[in-house]
Design an enzyme around this catalytic site. Structure first.
Site, short mmCIF file in Angstrom:
data_model
loop_
_atom_site.label_atom_id
_atom_site.label_comp_id
_atom_site.label_asym_id
_atom_site.label_seq_id
_atom_site.Cartn_x
_atom_site.Cartn_y
_atom_site.Cartn_z
N HIS A 213 -43.01 19.35 23.87
CA HIS A 213 -42.71 20.79 23.93
C HIS A 213 -41.83 21.10 25.15
O HIS A 213 -42.29 21.03 26.29
CB HIS A 213 -44.02 21.56 24.03
CG HIS A 213 -43.88 23.03 24.04
ND1 HIS A 213 -44.39 23.82 25.03
CD2 HIS A 213 -43.26 23.87 23.17
CE1 HIS A 213 -44.12 25.09 24.78
NE2 HIS A 213 -43.43 25.15 23.65
N HIS B 94 -35.36 28.19 27.24
CA HIS B 94 -36.37 28.89 26.43
C HIS B 94 -36.23 30.40 26.53
O HIS B 94 -36.08 31.08 25.53
CB HIS B 94 -37.78 28.48 26.85
CG HIS B 94 -38.83 29.28 26.17
ND1 HIS B 94 -39.36 30.43 26.70
CD2 HIS B 94 -39.42 29.15 24.96
CE1 HIS B 94 -40.25 30.94 25.86
NE2 HIS B 94 -40.30 30.19 24.80
O1 G3P Z 1 -41.16 25.72 18.82
C1 G3P Z 1 -42.51 25.70 18.97
C2 G3P Z 1 -42.78 26.53 20.15
O2 G3P Z 1 -41.91 26.08 21.15
C3 G3P Z 1 -42.47 27.98 19.85
O3 G3P Z 1 -42.77 28.75 20.93
O4 G3P Z 1 -42.09 30.14 22.83
O5 G3P Z 1 -42.53 27.71 23.17
O6 G3P Z 1 -40.47 28.42 21.99
P1 G3P Z 1 -41.93 28.75 22.30
CA CA Z 2 -39.60 26.39 21.16
#
Ligand code: G3P
Ligand code: CA
Length: 313
Positions: A61, A103
Protein backbone atom coordinates in the site's frame (compact mmCIF):
# COMPACT_ATOMS: atom_id res chain seq x y z
CA UNK A 1 6.98 -49.94 -7.80
CA UNK A 2 4.94 -49.65 -11.02
CA UNK A 3 7.66 -47.49 -12.54
CA UNK A 4 10.35 -49.94 -11.55
CA UNK A 5 8.48 -52.89 -13.03
CA UNK A 6 7.72 -51.00 -16.23
CA UNK A 7 11.41 -50.26 -16.84
CA UNK A 8 12.79 -52.03 -19.95
CA UNK A 9 14.99 -54.34 -17.86
CA UNK A 10 15.75 -56.69 -20.68
CA UNK A 11 18.66 -55.43 -22.74
CA UNK A 12 20.70 -57.17 -25.44
CA UNK A 13 23.63 -57.19 -22.98
CA UNK A 14 22.33 -58.45 -19.73
CA UNK A 15 19.84 -61.10 -18.93
CA UNK A 16 21.32 -63.34 -16.27
CA UNK A 17 19.47 -66.52 -15.49
CA UNK A 18 19.59 -67.79 -11.86
CA UNK A 19 19.06 -71.40 -10.92
CA UNK A 20 15.28 -72.08 -10.95
CA UNK A 21 14.62 -69.37 -13.59
CA UNK A 22 14.60 -66.36 -11.14
CA UNK A 23 15.99 -63.47 -13.23
CA UNK A 24 17.97 -60.61 -11.77
CA UNK A 25 15.25 -58.05 -12.30
CA UNK A 26 12.70 -60.07 -10.34
CA UNK A 27 15.13 -60.03 -7.40
CA UNK A 28 15.43 -56.24 -7.90
CA UNK A 29 11.63 -55.90 -7.84
CA UNK A 30 11.26 -57.90 -4.62
CA UNK A 31 14.06 -55.90 -2.93
CA UNK A 32 12.50 -52.61 -4.07
CA UNK A 33 9.06 -53.69 -2.86
CA UNK A 34 10.48 -54.53 0.57
CA UNK A 35 12.20 -51.12 0.71
CA UNK A 36 9.35 -48.97 -0.57
CA UNK A 37 6.47 -50.73 1.27
CA UNK A 38 7.17 -49.35 4.78
CA UNK A 39 7.86 -45.88 3.37
CA UNK A 40 4.56 -45.96 1.50
CA UNK A 41 2.65 -47.01 4.60
CA UNK A 42 4.29 -44.29 6.70
CA UNK A 43 3.35 -41.50 4.30
CA UNK A 44 -0.30 -42.55 4.04
CA UNK A 45 -0.49 -42.48 7.84
CA UNK A 46 1.10 -38.98 8.05
CA UNK A 47 -1.35 -36.39 9.46
CA UNK A 48 -2.88 -34.20 6.76
CA UNK A 49 -0.89 -30.96 6.75
CA UNK A 50 -3.20 -27.88 6.89
CA UNK A 51 -3.44 -26.62 3.36
CA UNK A 52 -3.48 -22.99 2.37
CA UNK A 53 -7.12 -22.13 1.76
CA UNK A 54 -6.12 -19.48 -0.71
CA UNK A 55 -3.20 -17.15 -0.32
CA UNK A 56 -4.43 -13.66 -1.21
CA UNK A 57 -2.10 -11.45 -3.20
CA UNK A 58 -0.20 -8.93 -1.09
CA UNK A 59 -0.33 -5.38 -2.40
CA UNK A 60 2.20 -2.95 -0.92
CA UNK A 61 0.00 0.00 0.00
CA UNK A 62 1.76 3.12 -1.35
CA UNK A 63 4.87 0.93 -1.36
CA UNK A 64 6.13 -0.49 1.93
CA UNK A 65 4.73 2.67 3.51
CA UNK A 66 4.93 1.36 7.05
CA UNK A 67 8.71 1.25 6.71
CA UNK A 68 9.52 4.12 4.33
CA UNK A 69 7.86 7.35 3.19
CA UNK A 70 4.86 6.54 1.00
CA UNK A 71 5.13 6.84 -2.75
CA UNK A 72 8.90 7.25 -2.86
CA UNK A 73 11.42 5.08 -4.65
CA UNK A 74 12.61 4.00 -1.19
CA UNK A 75 9.19 2.58 -0.32
CA UNK A 76 8.82 0.88 -3.70
CA UNK A 77 12.28 -0.73 -3.53
CA UNK A 78 11.53 -2.01 -0.04
CA UNK A 79 8.18 -3.42 -1.15
CA UNK A 80 9.88 -5.36 -3.92
CA UNK A 81 12.55 -6.64 -1.51
CA UNK A 82 9.73 -7.83 0.75
CA UNK A 83 8.30 -9.86 -2.14
CA UNK A 84 5.04 -7.94 -2.39
CA UNK A 85 3.00 -9.32 -5.28
CA UNK A 86 2.07 -5.82 -6.44
CA UNK A 87 3.27 -2.33 -5.63
CA UNK A 88 0.50 0.24 -5.33
CA UNK A 89 1.06 3.63 -6.96
CA UNK A 90 -1.49 6.44 -6.58
CA UNK A 91 -1.18 8.58 -9.69
CA UNK A 92 -1.97 12.29 -10.13
CA UNK A 93 -1.16 14.83 -12.84
CA UNK A 94 0.90 18.01 -12.45
CA UNK A 95 0.01 21.41 -13.87
CA UNK A 96 2.16 20.65 -16.91
CA UNK A 97 0.60 17.25 -17.56
CA UNK A 98 3.18 14.95 -15.97
CA UNK A 99 2.16 11.83 -14.05
CA UNK A 100 3.48 11.61 -10.49
CA UNK A 101 3.05 9.29 -7.51
CA UNK A 102 1.08 11.12 -4.83
CA UNK A 103 -1.81 10.09 -2.61
CA UNK A 104 -3.10 13.39 -1.32
CA UNK A 105 -4.49 16.10 -3.61
CA UNK A 106 -2.31 18.57 -1.67
CA UNK A 107 1.42 18.51 -0.85
CA UNK A 108 1.45 19.63 2.76
CA UNK A 109 1.32 16.26 4.58
CA UNK A 110 4.09 14.41 2.74
CA UNK A 111 6.43 17.19 1.49
CA UNK A 112 8.02 20.47 2.62
CA UNK A 113 5.93 22.49 0.13
CA UNK A 114 4.76 24.95 2.81
CA UNK A 115 8.39 25.85 3.51
CA UNK A 116 9.61 25.93 -0.08
CA UNK A 117 6.49 27.66 -1.46
CA UNK A 118 5.05 29.58 1.55
CA UNK A 119 2.67 31.67 -0.57
CA UNK A 120 1.18 28.80 -2.68
CA UNK A 121 -1.51 27.59 -0.27
CA UNK A 122 -3.42 25.29 -0.45
CA UNK A 123 -0.50 23.55 -2.23
CA UNK A 124 -2.68 21.59 -4.65
CA UNK A 125 -0.67 19.11 -6.75
CA UNK A 126 -2.36 20.36 -9.91
CA UNK A 127 -1.15 23.92 -9.25
CA UNK A 128 2.55 22.97 -9.54
CA UNK A 129 4.74 22.05 -12.49
CA UNK A 130 6.94 18.96 -12.33
CA UNK A 131 10.05 21.12 -12.09
CA UNK A 132 8.59 22.89 -9.04
CA UNK A 133 7.63 19.57 -7.43
CA UNK A 134 11.10 18.15 -8.03
CA UNK A 135 12.47 20.81 -5.63
CA UNK A 136 10.53 19.24 -2.76
CA UNK A 137 11.63 16.73 -0.13
CA UNK A 138 9.09 13.88 0.18
CA UNK A 139 11.08 11.87 2.73
CA UNK A 140 11.97 13.98 5.78
CA UNK A 141 8.42 14.02 7.16
CA UNK A 142 8.73 10.26 7.64
CA UNK A 143 12.26 10.12 8.99
CA UNK A 144 15.62 11.95 8.77
CA UNK A 145 17.22 8.98 7.02
CA UNK A 146 14.87 9.58 4.07
CA UNK A 147 15.67 13.29 3.79
CA UNK A 148 15.76 14.44 0.18
CA UNK A 149 13.63 11.65 -1.26
CA UNK A 150 12.00 13.27 -4.31
CA UNK A 151 8.45 12.90 -5.59
CA UNK A 152 8.83 10.31 -8.38
CA UNK A 153 7.08 10.48 -11.70
CA UNK A 154 5.44 7.27 -12.90
CA UNK A 155 8.21 7.12 -15.51
CA UNK A 156 10.89 7.49 -12.80
CA UNK A 157 9.37 4.47 -11.05
CA UNK A 158 9.38 2.34 -14.18
CA UNK A 159 12.93 3.37 -15.08
CA UNK A 160 14.17 2.63 -11.57
CA UNK A 161 12.51 -0.78 -11.35
CA UNK A 162 13.92 -1.70 -14.75
CA UNK A 163 17.46 -0.38 -14.16
CA UNK A 164 17.59 -2.16 -10.78
CA UNK A 165 16.12 -5.31 -12.34
CA UNK A 166 13.16 -5.23 -9.96
CA UNK A 167 10.37 -7.12 -11.65
CA UNK A 168 7.47 -5.84 -9.54
CA UNK A 169 3.99 -5.60 -11.02
CA UNK A 170 2.21 -2.26 -10.44
CA UNK A 171 -1.23 -1.72 -9.00
CA UNK A 172 -2.13 1.75 -10.23
CA UNK A 173 -4.84 3.93 -8.75
CA UNK A 174 -6.01 6.76 -10.97
CA UNK A 175 -6.70 9.48 -8.41
CA UNK A 176 -8.36 11.85 -10.86
CA UNK A 177 -10.53 11.41 -13.97
CA UNK A 178 -9.02 12.66 -17.22
CA UNK A 179 -5.57 11.08 -16.90
CA UNK A 180 -6.48 7.66 -18.30
CA UNK A 181 -5.03 8.09 -21.80
CA UNK A 182 -1.74 9.54 -20.48
CA UNK A 183 -1.35 6.65 -18.04
CA UNK A 184 -2.05 4.04 -20.73
CA UNK A 185 0.36 5.67 -23.24
CA UNK A 186 3.17 5.76 -20.69
CA UNK A 187 2.66 2.14 -19.66
CA UNK A 188 2.39 1.06 -23.29
CA UNK A 189 5.70 2.82 -24.05
CA UNK A 190 7.38 0.72 -21.36
CA UNK A 191 5.63 -2.58 -22.22
CA UNK A 192 3.80 -2.64 -18.91
CA UNK A 193 0.35 -3.16 -20.40
CA UNK A 194 0.39 -6.91 -19.91
CA UNK A 195 -1.72 -9.24 -17.79
CA UNK A 196 0.13 -9.96 -14.56
CA UNK A 197 2.18 -6.75 -14.73
CA UNK A 198 -0.52 -4.23 -14.06
CA UNK A 199 -3.86 -3.81 -12.27
CA UNK A 200 -5.89 -0.61 -12.44
CA UNK A 201 -8.15 0.75 -9.72
CA UNK A 202 -10.07 3.92 -9.06
CA UNK A 203 -12.80 5.42 -6.89
CA UNK A 204 -14.10 6.99 -10.13
CA UNK A 205 -16.21 4.58 -12.25
CA UNK A 206 -15.76 6.87 -15.26
CA UNK A 207 -12.01 6.31 -15.12
CA UNK A 208 -12.41 2.54 -15.28
CA UNK A 209 -15.01 2.81 -18.04
CA UNK A 210 -12.63 5.04 -20.01
CA UNK A 211 -9.76 2.61 -19.47
CA UNK A 212 -11.60 -0.50 -20.62
CA UNK A 213 -11.36 0.10 -24.42
CA UNK A 214 -7.80 1.40 -24.09
CA UNK A 215 -6.22 -1.71 -22.53
CA UNK A 216 -5.77 -5.35 -23.56
CA UNK A 217 -8.17 -7.99 -22.24
CA UNK A 218 -7.14 -9.68 -19.02
CA UNK A 219 -5.86 -6.61 -17.21
CA UNK A 220 -8.12 -6.27 -14.14
CA UNK A 221 -10.10 -3.11 -13.41
CA UNK A 222 -10.93 -2.71 -9.72
CA UNK A 223 -13.68 -0.40 -8.50
CA UNK A 224 -12.70 1.10 -5.17
CA UNK A 225 -15.56 1.44 -2.73
CA UNK A 226 -15.57 3.97 0.06
CA UNK A 227 -17.45 3.48 3.32
CA UNK A 228 -19.76 6.38 2.44
CA UNK A 229 -20.99 4.74 -0.79
CA UNK A 230 -22.65 1.89 0.99
CA UNK A 231 -24.71 4.27 3.10
CA UNK A 232 -27.03 5.00 0.18
CA UNK A 233 -27.03 1.73 -1.81
CA UNK A 234 -27.16 -1.95 -0.83
CA UNK A 235 -24.12 -4.19 -1.47
CA UNK A 236 -26.05 -6.22 -4.04
CA UNK A 237 -27.24 -3.19 -5.99
CA UNK A 238 -23.75 -1.66 -5.93
CA UNK A 239 -22.03 -4.90 -7.01
CA UNK A 240 -24.61 -5.44 -9.75
CA UNK A 241 -23.60 -2.08 -11.24
CA UNK A 242 -19.86 -2.66 -10.77
CA UNK A 243 -20.01 -6.06 -12.46
CA UNK A 244 -21.05 -4.35 -15.71
CA UNK A 245 -17.65 -2.69 -16.25
CA UNK A 246 -15.14 -3.93 -13.63
CA UNK A 247 -13.41 -7.18 -12.67
CA UNK A 248 -13.33 -6.62 -8.93
CA UNK A 249 -13.85 -4.34 -5.98
CA UNK A 250 -11.52 -2.70 -3.50
CA UNK A 251 -13.27 -2.84 -0.14
CA UNK A 252 -12.40 -0.94 3.02
CA UNK A 253 -11.51 -3.27 5.88
CA UNK A 254 -14.63 -2.15 7.77
CA UNK A 255 -16.86 -3.67 5.07
CA UNK A 256 -14.91 -6.87 4.49
CA UNK A 257 -17.14 -9.73 5.61
CA UNK A 258 -18.45 -13.03 4.24
CA UNK A 259 -21.60 -11.39 2.85
CA UNK A 260 -19.66 -8.92 0.72
CA UNK A 261 -17.15 -11.51 -0.42
CA UNK A 262 -19.84 -14.02 -1.39
CA UNK A 263 -21.94 -11.35 -3.13
CA UNK A 264 -18.88 -10.21 -5.12
CA UNK A 265 -17.66 -13.71 -5.98
CA UNK A 266 -21.16 -14.76 -7.08
CA UNK A 267 -20.90 -12.00 -9.71
CA UNK A 268 -17.42 -13.02 -10.78
CA UNK A 269 -15.82 -10.05 -9.01
CA UNK A 270 -12.54 -10.42 -7.11
CA UNK A 271 -12.22 -8.75 -3.72
CA UNK A 272 -9.17 -6.77 -2.56
CA UNK A 273 -9.27 -5.21 0.91
CA UNK A 274 -7.58 -2.02 2.16
CA UNK A 275 -5.71 -1.47 4.37
CA UNK A 276 -4.73 -4.49 6.41
CA UNK A 277 -1.91 -3.92 8.90
CA UNK A 278 -3.04 -5.96 11.89
CA UNK A 279 -2.02 -9.66 11.62
CA UNK A 280 -5.26 -10.66 13.33
CA UNK A 281 -7.23 -9.19 10.42
CA UNK A 282 -5.06 -11.12 7.98
CA UNK A 283 -6.21 -14.48 9.34
CA UNK A 284 -9.90 -13.49 9.34
CA UNK A 285 -9.76 -12.09 5.82
CA UNK A 286 -8.07 -15.23 4.52
CA UNK A 287 -10.77 -17.37 6.11
CA UNK A 288 -13.59 -15.45 4.35
CA UNK A 289 -11.80 -15.88 1.03
CA UNK A 290 -10.64 -12.40 0.01
CA UNK A 291 -8.42 -12.37 -3.06
CA UNK A 292 -5.96 -9.65 -2.12
CA UNK A 293 -4.85 -7.40 0.71
CA UNK A 294 -3.39 -3.91 0.69
CA UNK A 295 -0.91 -3.54 3.52
CA UNK A 296 1.70 -0.98 4.61
CA UNK A 297 3.81 -3.92 5.82
CA UNK A 298 4.20 -6.44 2.96
CA UNK A 299 6.69 -8.47 5.01
CA UNK A 300 6.22 -12.06 3.96
CA UNK A 301 5.92 -13.96 7.27
CA UNK A 302 2.62 -12.27 8.21
CA UNK A 303 1.12 -13.34 4.92
CA UNK A 304 2.20 -16.98 5.01
CA UNK A 305 1.32 -17.49 8.67
CA UNK A 306 -2.09 -15.88 8.27
CA UNK A 307 -3.34 -18.05 5.44
CA UNK A 308 -2.41 -21.56 6.51
CA UNK A 309 -5.82 -22.63 7.65
CA UNK A 310 -7.36 -26.12 7.76
CA UNK A 311 -9.54 -26.56 4.67
CA UNK A 312 -13.03 -25.13 5.25
CA UNK A 313 -16.11 -27.35 5.29
O1 G3P B 1 -6.22 1.68 -3.36
C1 G3P B 1 -6.55 1.10 -2.17
C2 G3P B 1 -6.42 2.17 -1.18
O2 G3P B 1 -5.17 2.77 -1.41
C3 G3P B 1 -7.50 3.21 -1.39
O3 G3P B 1 -7.41 4.17 -0.43
O4 G3P B 1 -6.87 6.45 0.27
O5 G3P B 1 -5.14 4.67 0.46
O6 G3P B 1 -5.74 5.55 -1.78
P1 G3P B 1 -6.23 5.26 -0.36
CA1 CA C 1 -4.63 4.08 -3.25
Amino acid sequence: LFILSSQPFHSNKVCWKQKGGMTLHRIWLYVSFLVWLPLGLASSAAPQQPSVTREPIIIAHRGASGHAPEHTLASYRLAARMHADYIEVDVRMTKDGKLIAMHDATLARTTNAETVYPRRSPWQVGDFSLAELKRLDAGSWFGKRFAGEPIPTLEDIIHTLKSERIDAPLYIELKQPGIEKSVVQLLQKHYYLQRGRIIFQSFHPESLQTLRPLIPNGIPLIQLIGERETARISPNELLEQVAVYADGVGLPLSLANQEWVDAAHSRGLIVHVYTVNNPHDLARLCSIGVDGLFTDYPDRPARIAACHQPPRG
